[in-house]
Design an enzyme around this catalytic site. Sequence first.
Site, short mmCIF file in Angstrom:
data_model
loop_
_atom_site.label_atom_id
_atom_site.label_comp_id
_atom_site.label_asym_id
_atom_site.label_seq_id
_atom_site.Cartn_x
_atom_site.Cartn_y
_atom_site.Cartn_z
CB CYS A 116 31.91 -28.31 -24.55
SG CYS A 116 31.56 -29.78 -25.51
CG ASP B 136 23.83 -25.87 -28.13
OD1 ASP B 136 24.01 -24.67 -27.81
OD2 ASP B 136 24.67 -26.53 -28.77
#
Length: 214
Positions: free
Chosen positions: A6, A131
């Site tokens: 990412c 996360d």
Amino acid sequence: MRVKICGITTPLQAEAIANLGATDLGFICVPTSPRYVTPDQIRTVVQHLSRSIPCIGVFANTTIDKICQVFREGNLTAVQLHSHESPEFCQQLRASLPTGVEIIKAIRVKNAAALAQAEIYAEVVDTLLLDAYHPGQLGGTGQPLDWAALQQFSPKCPWLLAGGLTPDNILDALKQVNPTGIDLSSGVERSPGDKDLTKVARLFEQLQQLSLLK
Ligand SMILES: O=C(O)c1ccccc1NCC(=O)[C@H](O)[C@H](O)COP(=O)(O)O
């Protein structure tokens, strides 16, 4: 295993990372992030890829109209929601995007209640992403989760482990947790948005070792 890298910002790094083995590329569509890329920049990256690979736009604190606009203009294939989007928002987004577009909901794990909340989202999205919680940053924090606390986490949908993963700790993480895939950003960077291809290569060497062990 699904491996999403990412915070991609350039065509050269995107192509190199795809060739090293990434299954998905993530683009930060959050203007306050140091990894932010415009729809034009995303489109340029996507156009230069020599093969088709899922390209995921990461959104936070924005509207369904804006997400759909960036999705179209950037030539994206999937959407990741990284803020306080409700289950109803996820359902409305689904109805607004073309059929079959993957919706990933990130859950920033502050406590056990967040894991219970994740089970609710599992009913309305395609994939979850766990996360780290950070009071001042939405993502790309470099903070690892408490992997031991995730050993029993087994939602009804596929899920990605994120948060502070690096080539040095990935084997340790995957010995404790059994996600469908992983997501890395700052752990394979020189600086925000500038990926370190040596670290990315080392990540895939480590993962190779894991598949030999399994
Ligand atoms: O990365 C960012 O700057 C970011 C900004 C705002 C919302 C989300 C963001 N990143 C989302 C990601 O999917 C990251 O890959 C994830 O947070 C893991 O990051 P890291 O701990 O650096 O591996």
